[in-house]
Structure formats: C-alpha cells, structure tokens
Design a protein around this motif. Structure first.
Motif, PDB file in Angstrom:
ATOM      1  N   ILE A 207      54.991  69.881  34.962  1.00  0.00           N
ATOM      2  CA  ILE A 207      55.933  69.629  36.068  1.00  0.00           C
ATOM      3  C   ILE A 207      55.137  69.151  37.267  1.00  0.00           C
ATOM      4  O   ILE A 207      54.171  69.799  37.679  1.00  0.00           O
ATOM      5  N   GLN A 208      55.537  68.018  37.841  1.00  0.00           N
ATOM      6  CA  GLN A 208      54.916  67.531  39.066  1.00  0.00           C
ATOM      7  C   GLN A 208      55.972  67.462  40.157  1.00  0.00           C
ATOM      8  O   GLN A 208      56.980  66.759  40.008  1.00  0.00           O
ATOM      9  N   THR A 209      55.752  68.195  41.253  1.00  0.00           N
ATOM     10  CA  THR A 209      56.713  68.174  42.352  1.00  0.00           C
ATOM     11  C   THR A 209      56.340  67.074  43.332  1.00  0.00           C
ATOM     12  O   THR A 209      55.173  66.746  43.513  1.00  0.00           O
ATOM     13  N   LYS A 210      57.389  66.520  43.996  1.00  0.00           N
ATOM     14  CA  LYS A 210      57.184  65.344  44.857  1.00  0.00           C
ATOM     15  C   LYS A 210      57.852  65.517  46.210  1.00  0.00           C
ATOM     16  O   LYS A 210      58.362  64.555  46.789  1.00  0.00           O
ATOM     17  N   GLY A 211      57.869  66.720  46.721  1.00  0.00           N
ATOM     18  CA  GLY A 211      58.439  66.986  48.041  1.00  0.00           C
ATOM     19  C   GLY A 211      59.907  66.607  48.112  1.00  0.00           C
ATOM     20  O   GLY A 211      60.711  66.984  47.249  1.00  0.00           O
ATOM     21  N   ALA A 212      60.253  65.823  49.138  1.00  0.00           N
ATOM     22  CA  ALA A 212      61.659  65.441  49.349  1.00  0.00           C
ATOM     23  C   ALA A 212      62.192  64.540  48.240  1.00  0.00           C
ATOM     24  O   ALA A 212      63.409  64.338  48.136  1.00  0.00           O
ATOM     25  N   ASP A 213      61.306  63.981  47.424  1.00  0.00           N
ATOM     26  CA  ASP A 213      61.743  63.114  46.323  1.00  0.00           C
ATOM     27  C   ASP A 213      62.033  63.897  45.042  1.00  0.00           C
ATOM     28  O   ASP A 213      62.287  63.290  43.990  1.00  0.00           O
ATOM     29  N   GLY A 230      66.087  64.436  41.078  1.00  0.00           N
ATOM     30  CA  GLY A 230      66.162  64.283  42.520  1.00  0.00           C
ATOM     31  C   GLY A 230      66.356  65.610  43.232  1.00  0.00           C
ATOM     32  O   GLY A 230      66.824  66.586  42.658  1.00  0.00           O
ATOM     33  N   ALA A 231      65.955  65.621  44.502  1.00  0.00           N
ATOM     34  CA  ALA A 231      66.119  66.821  45.331  1.00  0.00           C
ATOM     35  C   ALA A 231      67.482  66.810  46.005  1.00  0.00           C
ATOM     36  O   ALA A 231      68.140  65.771  46.101  1.00  0.00           O
ATOM     37  N   TYR A 232      67.895  67.963  46.504  1.00  0.00           N
ATOM     38  CA  TYR A 232      69.128  68.047  47.284  1.00  0.00           C
ATOM     39  C   TYR A 232      68.889  67.467  48.681  1.00  0.00           C
ATOM     40  O   TYR A 232      67.831  67.663  49.264  1.00  0.00           O
ATOM     41  N   LYS A 233      69.870  66.743  49.167  1.00  0.00           N
ATOM     42  CA  LYS A 233      69.815  66.218  50.525  1.00  0.00           C
ATOM     43  C   LYS A 233      70.350  67.277  51.473  1.00  0.00           C
ATOM     44  O   LYS A 233      71.529  67.634  51.427  1.00  0.00           O
ATOM     45  N   LEU A 234      69.464  67.781  52.338  1.00  0.00           N
ATOM     46  CA  LEU A 234      69.865  68.857  53.241  1.00  0.00           C
ATOM     47  C   LEU A 234      70.345  68.304  54.578  1.00  0.00           C
ATOM     48  O   LEU A 234      69.690  67.432  55.152  1.00  0.00           O
ATOM     49  N   PRO A 235      71.459  68.798  55.089  1.00  0.00           N
ATOM     50  CA  PRO A 235      71.910  68.351  56.406  1.00  0.00           C
ATOM     51  C   PRO A 235      70.963  68.800  57.515  1.00  0.00           C
ATOM     52  O   PRO A 235      70.752  68.098  58.496  1.00  0.00           O
ATOM     53  N   MET A 317      77.937  65.740  33.917  1.00  0.00           N
ATOM     54  CA  MET A 317      76.893  64.853  33.427  1.00  0.00           C
ATOM     55  C   MET A 317      77.302  64.236  32.087  1.00  0.00           C
ATOM     56  O   MET A 317      77.918  64.863  31.249  1.00  0.00           O
ATOM     57  N   SER A 318      76.941  62.996  31.925  1.00  0.00           N
ATOM     58  CA  SER A 318      77.145  62.320  30.651  1.00  0.00           C
ATOM     59  C   SER A 318      75.799  61.882  30.081  1.00  0.00           C
ATOM     60  O   SER A 318      75.500  62.104  28.921  1.00  0.00           O
ATOM     61  N   GLU A 319      75.005  61.292  30.934  1.00  0.00           N
ATOM     62  CA  GLU A 319      73.675  60.869  30.514  1.00  0.00           C
ATOM     63  C   GLU A 319      72.688  61.665  31.366  1.00  0.00           C
ATOM     64  O   GLU A 319      72.497  61.376  32.546  1.00  0.00           O
ATOM     65  N   LEU A 320      72.060  62.658  30.774  1.00  0.00           N
ATOM     66  CA  LEU A 320      71.311  63.647  31.532  1.00  0.00           C
ATOM     67  C   LEU A 320      70.290  63.026  32.478  1.00  0.00           C
ATOM     68  O   LEU A 320      70.275  63.309  33.666  1.00  0.00           O
ATOM     69  N   GLN A 321      69.445  62.158  31.973  1.00  0.00           N
ATOM     70  CA  GLN A 321      68.371  61.639  32.799  1.00  0.00           C
ATOM     71  C   GLN A 321      68.901  60.797  33.956  1.00  0.00           C
ATOM     72  O   GLN A 321      68.433  60.913  35.081  1.00  0.00           O
ATOM     73  N   ASP A 322      69.907  59.943  33.702  1.00  0.00           N
ATOM     74  CA  ASP A 322      70.447  59.120  34.771  1.00  0.00           C
ATOM     75  C   ASP A 322      71.078  59.978  35.848  1.00  0.00           C
ATOM     76  O   ASP A 322      70.976  59.693  37.044  1.00  0.00           O
ATOM     77  N   TYR A 323      71.739  61.036  35.423  1.00  0.00           N
ATOM     78  CA  TYR A 323      72.431  61.876  36.386  1.00  0.00           C
ATOM     79  C   TYR A 323      71.455  62.655  37.250  1.00  0.00           C
ATOM     80  O   TYR A 323      71.664  62.880  38.431  1.00  0.00           O
ATOM     81  N   LEU A 324      70.342  63.088  36.662  1.00  0.00           N
ATOM     82  CA  LEU A 324      69.416  63.963  37.372  1.00  0.00           C
ATOM     83  C   LEU A 324      68.511  63.226  38.338  1.00  0.00           C
ATOM     84  O   LEU A 324      68.001  63.811  39.289  1.00  0.00           O
ATOM     85  N   SER A 325      68.276  61.942  38.106  1.00  0.00           N
ATOM     86  CA  SER A 325      67.181  61.276  38.797  1.00  0.00           C
ATOM     87  C   SER A 325      67.432  60.997  40.272  1.00  0.00           C
ATOM     88  O   SER A 325      66.493  60.902  41.049  1.00  0.00           O
ATOM     89  N   GLY A 326      68.664  60.859  40.699  1.00  0.00           N
ATOM     90  CA  GLY A 326      68.945  60.498  42.077  1.00  0.00           C
ATOM     91  C   GLY A 326      68.957  61.678  43.025  1.00  0.00           C
ATOM     92  O   GLY A 326      68.954  62.832  42.616  1.00  0.00           O
ATOM     93  N   VAL A 327      68.948  61.361  44.327  1.00  0.00           N
ATOM     94  CA  VAL A 327      69.088  62.404  45.342  1.00  0.00           C
ATOM     95  C   VAL A 327      70.454  63.057  45.184  1.00  0.00           C
ATOM     96  O   VAL A 327      71.455  62.391  44.921  1.00  0.00           O
ATOM     97  N   VAL A 328      70.503  64.386  45.337  1.00  0.00           N
ATOM     98  CA  VAL A 328      71.753  65.112  45.134  1.00  0.00           C
ATOM     99  C   VAL A 328      72.439  65.327  46.485  1.00  0.00           C
ATOM    100  O   VAL A 328      71.903  66.019  47.354  1.00  0.00           O
TER     101      VAL A 328
END
Length: 362
Positions: A207-213, A230-235, A317-328
């Motif tokens: 596992i490699q973490t990438k901060g805000a990404d 992707g990480a959660y977008k915090l207000p 989710m339908s396609e796991l990788q596509d769904y997970l990759s973006g900012v949440v």
C-alpha cells in the motif's frame, strides 16, 4: 464493530505535544506511529500490547497512563533510567491549502532533543522476544533489531505482520530481512518514493499512500497492477496529523473483522478495508490532534459512522477500480458523526508537561 483480536506492536511510542500557531503548548497525548496505531485499535476493542523501552520519567509515566486508559497491556513497556522517553513537538502551521504542521524532537523552550533511542541491549531484546504474548497481528513502524526479531518470531507462528516504515533507515539489509516476514507493507510516497531495489516477493499486500490524492495498493497473488483509491474531499481540514495511523488501524480492524486469513484475502476485502481506514482518517482530520477523534466522539459513534460511510461508497459500484479511483465527494460528511455523542474516552490536555520535564526545569 468491536473485536476480540489481539495486536502487539513496537516502534515509535512517544509523547506528542501540540504547539499552536502562537507557539504555546496546548495539549499533550500518547503518540508516535506505533503508539497511535496500538491505542486506536485498543479503543476499537482490540487487546493491544506495546513492546518497547521508555524512560523512567514524567513522559514515560504519561504514556503508561494513557495506554491503561484504553486497557492496553503495559507489562511489556520497560521503563529504564538509561532511556529518555521520546517527545514529538507538533507545531501547528497555516498553509495555502489549509492547516498543516511540522514535527520536531527538540524542546522549543530549552532546545533539548528528545529523539527516540532504539539501541536496546540484545539481552533485553531476546528476553522480550521469548516472552512476547500471543497475537493475531504484529505491527512495526521502523526497521529495528527488536522489530525484526519479533517479526521473525511471530511470522513463524502464523501471525499477520504489518510493516509501516517511515524510512528505509541506515541498515538496508535489516529492512530487507523484515520484508521477508511482512504480509502488509504500507508507506507514504513522500517518505519512500519506491522500493524497486528490494525483493517484495514475500509481501502479500503493498500500500502506498499519497496524501490528498488518496492511496494505491496491489496484492501480488491477485494483481500486479496498482489499484488507486481516491481520498474524501473535506470541506474543512482542522489537522492532518495521525491521518496515516488512523488509516492503518482502520484497515487492520476492518480486514480482520471481515476476513478469515486462513481462507485467503480477496481483492474486494482489501478495497473495503482500505476504504474503512480512509473514512477514519478523514474523520480524524476534522478534529485536532493525532487522535483528536477519540477525544470528541465515542468509539461506537465513530465505528457506526465509519461503517455507514464505507457501505455508501460501495453501494452503487459497478466497476470497482473505476469507482474507487476518483476523489470522493460525500455530501453531508459531518452528519455521519454529528449524532448522539457519548464520550467514554477523553484524555484531558496536560498543560503542565513542558514545565515538568527535567530539560525545562520545574
């Protein structure tokens, strides 16, 4: 979601002192990567045992006190008058993208350094390894002789080994030997860009973490390609310290709660456990301090909210990788926590700490 699992860990166990932007100490608490991961898991219901040598001083007493507050087993934390308990000064800073911080082992009052000392006598190490308690998970956050010998022993007993180094360290050979016993290897890209020179063939999950990404992971038995999450977008971000430790603790907690290691780990279980860890990490960034979340909310409140938010991420989710990759972008993020509060664990700020250290006079 509580657990009857047991975790043993070693590495950086320190006293964190929070310094605000005016330069004033505002609180202190048990910290360090190993200290945080073990105490978070203990708060989630795990039996936690830290193994290390700390100083016979005020800071050491404070660490023992806080571990006991979460019912951790402190009998393997040896106090020695020849050691000084590590102290991490967390200086809160303002940044272009929100609050940030820097860490230092140097007392801002008198300049005394409180760096950790991992040069433990081999006889002490051998004694701790021989008597180490049973565990389901062994966690270590740096390549030390004690960590290596414990990893070797626990691996022989089939214990799940989680290694989260902040650096390769001065002894690459020791680092390499620990990797041979590692099931999960987690590291931050700003600390360790890559590990291409090392043999990772024995590592089950990287596992490699990438901060805000966010983060990315791969499991050698499932796929050789990286999977991004992707990480959660915090207000609003109050403090990012401890975010990685919460992600690690949440990942371990969820993975062993959902998965029988004997039956093998699936791709979906890894993604779900990491998502749960990301939620806990996100929640803690909405509070101040490496374990600020536990000072504001009960464990039940936290785990219920984390379970709901994790499920919502996977529900469509339908396609796991596509769904997970973006900012949440999660609407109503605060609402998951702002429900009924019951504060069972609330360590109070100890403003007397700086004045009570020997280096600062009292």
């Amino acid at each position: 979601m509580r657990s009857n699992r047991r975790v043993v860990g070693t590495g950086l166990i320190a006293l964190d002192i929070l310094i605000d932007q005016r330069g004033e100490a505002v609180s202190s608490a048990l910290g360090g990567s190993a200290g945080n991961v073990l105490s978070i898991l203990a708060s989630l219901g795990w039996g936690a045992t830290p193994i290390s040598v700390i100083g016979k001083d005020h800071a050491g007493e404070r660490l023992l006190q806080e571990f006991r507050l979460v019912n951790a087993n402190t009998s393997y934390l040896k106090q020695s008058k020849h050691f000084r308990t590590p102290v991490v000064y967390q200086h809160q800073l303002s940044g272009n993208d929100g609050p940030t911080h820097r860490f230092s082992f140097t007392c801002p009052q008198c300049g005394t350094k409180h760096k950790p000392n991992f040069c433990i006598d081999e006889r002490v190490i051998d004694g701790k390894v021989r008597s180490a308690p049973d565990a389901d998970v062994f966690f270590l956050d740096r390549p030390t002789r004690l960590g290596y010998k414990l990893a070797e022993r626990y691996s022989q007993k089939g214990v799940f080994i989680v290694f989260e180094p902040s650096a390769v360290g001065d002894d690459p050979e020791l680092f390499e030997r620990i990797l041979k016993y590692t099931n999960v290897l987690k590291y931050a890209d700003d600390r360790i860009p890559d590990l291409d020179v090392f043999d990772l063939s024995k590592v089950d999950i990287e596992i490699q973490t990438k901060g805000a990404d966010g983060l990315k992971f791969r499991a050698s038995s499932l796929t050789k390609d990286w999977v991004s999450m992707g990480a959660y977008k915090l207000p609003t971000i109050k403090d990012t310290s401890g975010a990685g430790d919460w992600c690690t603790a949440g990942f371990i907690h969820s993975l062993l709660h959902r998965t029988s290691l004997q039956k093998g780990i699936t791709y979906t279980c890894i993604a779900h456990a990491l998502a749960y860890g990301q939620v806990l990490s996100t929640f803690n960034c909405m509070t101040v301090g490496a374990r600020g979340l536990l000072s504001e909310y009960s464990t039940k409140n936290i785990t219920t909210a984390a379970t709901r938010l994790t499920k919502s991420r996977f529900s469509e989710m339908s396609e796991l990788q596509d769904y997970l990759s973006g900012v949440v972008y999660q609407e109503g993020l605060y609402d998951y926590l702002y429900t009924k509060r019951s504060r069972k664990y609330r360590p109070s700020p100890d403003l007397s700490v700086l004045q009570s250290f020997e280096c600062c006079g009292s």
